[in-house]
Design an enzyme around this catalytic site. Sequence first.
Site, short mmCIF file in Angstrom:
data_model
loop_
_atom_site.label_atom_id
_atom_site.label_comp_id
_atom_site.label_asym_id
_atom_site.label_seq_id
_atom_site.Cartn_x
_atom_site.Cartn_y
_atom_site.Cartn_z
N ASP A 1 6.38 1.95 10.57
CA ASP A 1 6.19 3.20 9.94
C ASP A 1 7.37 3.78 9.80
OD1 ASP A 1 4.36 5.21 9.27
OD2 ASP A 1 4.17 5.94 11.58
N ASN B 1 -5.49 2.72 4.82
CA ASN B 1 -4.51 2.72 3.83
C ASN B 1 -5.08 2.82 2.25
OD1 ASN B 1 -1.85 0.91 5.55
ND2 ASN B 1 -2.07 2.99 5.42
C1 FPP Z 1 3.88 2.94 7.00
O1 FPP Z 1 4.93 4.04 6.18
C2 FPP Z 1 4.01 1.68 6.11
C3 FPP Z 1 3.20 1.11 5.32
C4 FPP Z 1 1.73 1.76 5.25
C5 FPP Z 1 3.26 0.07 5.00
C6 FPP Z 1 4.21 -1.10 5.64
C7 FPP Z 1 4.53 -2.16 4.54
C8 FPP Z 1 5.91 -2.73 4.55
C9 FPP Z 1 6.99 -2.22 5.51
C10 FPP Z 1 6.18 -3.75 3.80
C11 FPP Z 1 5.43 -4.93 4.13
C12 FPP Z 1 6.05 -6.05 3.63
C13 FPP Z 1 5.39 -7.27 3.38
C14 FPP Z 1 6.20 -8.41 2.90
C15 FPP Z 1 3.93 -7.49 3.20
P1 FPP Z 1 4.47 5.13 5.65
O2 FPP Z 1 4.42 4.95 4.15
O3 FPP Z 1 3.15 5.49 6.36
O4 FPP Z 1 5.53 6.30 6.07
P2 FPP Z 1 5.50 7.52 6.42
O5 FPP Z 1 4.67 7.87 7.55
O6 FPP Z 1 6.88 8.07 6.68
O7 FPP Z 1 4.79 8.21 5.17
#
Ligand code: FPP
Length: 250
Positions: free
Chosen positions: A28, A76
Amino acid sequence: MQLNPEEKETLQKIDRRLVPAHVAIIMDGNGRWARAKGLPRSAGHRQGVETVREIVRFCSYLGIKALTLFAFSTENWHRPAEEVNFLMSLPEQYLQTELPELVKNNVMVKLLGDPQRLPEQVTRAIDEGLAATAKNSGMTLSFALNYGARMEILRAVEALIRDLPENKDEVAVSEELFAAHLYTAGLPDPDLLIRTGGEYRISNFLLWQLAYSELWFTPVYWPDFSKQHLLEAITEFQQRERRYGRASGK
Ligand code: FPP
């Protein structure tokens, strides 16, 4: 494996024979990492993939048997289409460059989640990854994609009911039988759950499997999560007493 002096020192302090067998991670903080730098959210996700590369390599090097990454939840889909599309391009991007090394390192790729709603671009890349690594016996690298734990439990209940012998009034469902119908069938339960990004939630991740896992939270955003942070989590894990409901010291 390239390690800086701090990482080398921390690595020496952990017991290499007692690394957690299964580490699960809620990655996250990509969006906040990007915002703090005045960048679009996609830049955070892109950097998040770099962290995935580094952490996968390092976990395999440490002899961790299973690494499970929460890459896209069933919730998501509610994000703006542009962000969903970008997130959906990441598994292919990652596997295109990393697959040869995963094969070489004896890593087996696995998908946790419902493949039905995933775009073909994702299922194709994952299927290729599954096929190329199916015979590998080292670390199992599971990507939770279109994954939600409550949905997983409901699907397992449906599958159990389908498998029931007919004309049976009483059925005994053991924990083992139930777990065999989850996406994680065949994997040990996580020993350690890591969540980056400063929130203290499970967010519908592995609700059944985390029953006795040690939880480790860090405010560090996923794109900044490093080998050193993982070693700190493992160090603390090794200091915890896992009691599984028993009294201390018994
Ligand atoms: C949460 O951060 C992250 C996600 C919803 C996506 C996670 C995906 C990756 C780290 C890359 C995945 C890689 C592969 C190879 C499949 P957020 O966007 O919710 O962050 P925030 O809470 O700060 O807004």
